[in-house]
Scaffold this motif. Structure first.
Motif, mmCIF file in Angstrom:
data_model
loop_
_atom_site.group_PDB
_atom_site.id
_atom_site.type_symbol
_atom_site.label_atom_id
_atom_site.label_comp_id
_atom_site.label_asym_id
_atom_site.label_seq_id
_atom_site.Cartn_x
_atom_site.Cartn_y
_atom_site.Cartn_z
ATOM 1 N N LEU A 100 -0.608 -2.284 8.254
ATOM 2 C CA LEU A 100 -1.100 -1.816 9.553
ATOM 3 C C LEU A 100 -2.551 -2.196 9.803
ATOM 4 O O LEU A 100 -2.975 -2.289 10.947
ATOM 5 C CB LEU A 100 -0.947 -0.296 9.656
ATOM 6 C CG LEU A 100 0.480 0.238 9.566
ATOM 7 C CD1 LEU A 100 0.473 1.758 9.595
ATOM 8 C CD2 LEU A 100 1.341 -0.318 10.683
ATOM 9 N N GLY A 101 -3.331 -2.384 8.751
ATOM 10 C CA GLY A 101 -4.743 -2.705 8.910
ATOM 11 C C GLY A 101 -5.588 -1.967 7.891
ATOM 12 O O GLY A 101 -5.082 -1.322 6.979
ATOM 13 N N ALA A 102 -6.907 -2.037 8.100
ATOM 14 C CA ALA A 102 -7.850 -1.442 7.153
ATOM 15 C C ALA A 102 -7.902 0.078 7.287
ATOM 16 O O ALA A 102 -7.874 0.615 8.393
ATOM 17 C CB ALA A 102 -9.233 -2.025 7.377
ATOM 18 N N PHE A 103 -7.991 0.747 6.145
ATOM 19 C CA PHE A 103 -8.177 2.189 6.098
ATOM 20 C C PHE A 103 -8.700 2.555 4.720
ATOM 21 O O PHE A 103 -8.638 1.770 3.785
ATOM 22 C CB PHE A 103 -6.871 2.944 6.414
ATOM 23 C CG PHE A 103 -5.726 2.665 5.479
ATOM 24 C CD1 PHE A 103 -5.536 3.415 4.332
ATOM 25 C CD2 PHE A 103 -4.826 1.641 5.756
ATOM 26 C CE1 PHE A 103 -4.469 3.157 3.468
ATOM 27 C CE2 PHE A 103 -3.756 1.376 4.907
ATOM 28 C CZ PHE A 103 -3.582 2.137 3.757
ATOM 29 N N ASP A 104 -9.229 3.764 4.618
ATOM 30 C CA ASP A 104 -9.737 4.264 3.345
ATOM 31 C C ASP A 104 -8.696 5.153 2.693
ATOM 32 O O ASP A 104 -7.936 5.838 3.377
ATOM 33 C CB ASP A 104 -11.016 5.087 3.554
ATOM 34 C CG ASP A 104 -12.167 4.240 4.057
ATOM 35 O OD1 ASP A 104 -12.269 3.068 3.635
ATOM 36 O OD2 ASP A 104 -12.961 4.744 4.870
ATOM 37 N N VAL A 105 -8.693 5.143 1.361
ATOM 38 C CA VAL A 105 -7.806 6.005 0.591
ATOM 39 C C VAL A 105 -8.684 6.976 -0.189
ATOM 40 O O VAL A 105 -9.554 6.559 -0.949
ATOM 41 C CB VAL A 105 -6.931 5.188 -0.384
ATOM 42 C CG1 VAL A 105 -6.070 6.102 -1.235
ATOM 43 C CG2 VAL A 105 -6.075 4.189 0.375
ATOM 44 N N ALA A 106 -8.449 8.272 0.027
ATOM 45 C CA ALA A 106 -9.191 9.311 -0.693
ATOM 46 C C ALA A 106 -8.209 10.067 -1.583
ATOM 47 O O ALA A 106 -7.409 10.858 -1.081
ATOM 48 C CB ALA A 106 -9.865 10.255 0.292
ATOM 49 N N PRO A 107 -8.236 9.808 -2.884
ATOM 50 C CA PRO A 107 -7.324 10.520 -3.784
ATOM 51 C C PRO A 107 -7.666 12.005 -3.846
ATOM 52 O O PRO A 107 -8.828 12.379 -3.944
ATOM 53 C CB PRO A 107 -7.563 9.868 -5.143
ATOM 54 C CG PRO A 107 -8.315 8.617 -4.867
ATOM 55 C CD PRO A 107 -9.043 8.830 -3.589
ATOM 56 N N LYS A 108 -6.671 12.822 -3.761
ATOM 57 C CA LYS A 108 -6.796 14.268 -3.938
ATOM 58 C C LYS A 108 -6.041 14.617 -5.212
ATOM 59 O O LYS A 108 -5.502 13.752 -5.882
ATOM 60 C CB LYS A 108 -6.228 15.023 -2.731
ATOM 61 C CG LYS A 108 -6.863 14.614 -1.399
ATOM 62 C CD LYS A 108 -8.344 14.858 -1.374
ATOM 63 C CE LYS A 108 -8.933 14.475 -0.026
ATOM 64 N NZ LYS A 108 -10.371 14.531 -0.004
#
Length: 183
Positions: A100-108
């Motif tokens: 889909l494109g660029a995004f950030d991943v924030a692990p929880k």
């Protein structure tokens, strides 16, 4: 609006100054204490370091939710034990979303938060047989696989998957709607 992550980082730096110990040293001390309950850890920190309730509470929480060390894969901690077999399904879903494109991943601790300007999805195990995708999208068309959630929650919808076949065009369209809405 104040940045909660920046405020937390400042509070943790202040705790290091007050105690004269690094966060790693404090986390090791907590781990070695043998205390399992949050309240017990908090009380120990108050007594041993004369920390206030808020600082001790934050440190106790931080020690329990410590981010994985650099180089560690946070998914190894999320997909462990009975949920380990879901990792390939998770990887398949993420490969679709990455298109889909660029995004950030924030692990929880138990899932990954996917963010653009704001969170658009959450991906993680729901049970030992299903992963769940939480979607932040204002209105999606009704569908048997799509569960609407009560208002004012972290997500407006969830979808559960148990097979690779469910990582289909329909799912990707729902994720696309949330992705686009997150800016």
């Amino acid at each position: 609006m104040a940045d909660p992550q920046a405020a937390l980082a400042t509070q943790l730096r202040n705790i290091e100054t007050k105690t004269g110990k690094t966060l790693a040293q404090l986390r090791d001390l907590i781990a070695q204490s043998g205390l399992a309950k949050h309240g017990e850890v908090r009380s120990m920190l108050i007594e041993r370091f004369a920390l206030g309730y808020g600082d001790a509470n934050t440190l106790a929480h931080s020690a329990k939710t410590e981010a994985p060390a650099a180089g560690d894969d946070p998914l190894d901690a999320i997909y462990t034990g009975a949920k380990a077999g879901l990792r390939p399904l998770h990887d398949t879903v993420m490969k679709q979303i990455e298109k889909l494109g660029a995004f950030d991943v924030a692990p929880k601790k138990t899932y990954l938060s996917l963010r653009r300007k704001k969170q658009f999805a959450m991906v993680g195990p729901a049970t030992k047989e299903q992963i769940e995708i939480g979607l932040n999208a204002k209105s999606l068309p009704e569908h048997a696989r799509l569960k609407a959630l009560p208002p004012d929650g972290m997500c407006q919808y969830t979808v559960r998957l148990s097979t690779m076949a469910e990582a289909d065009a329909k799912l990707l369209a729902w994720v696309r709607a949330a992705f686009d809405a997150a800016g």
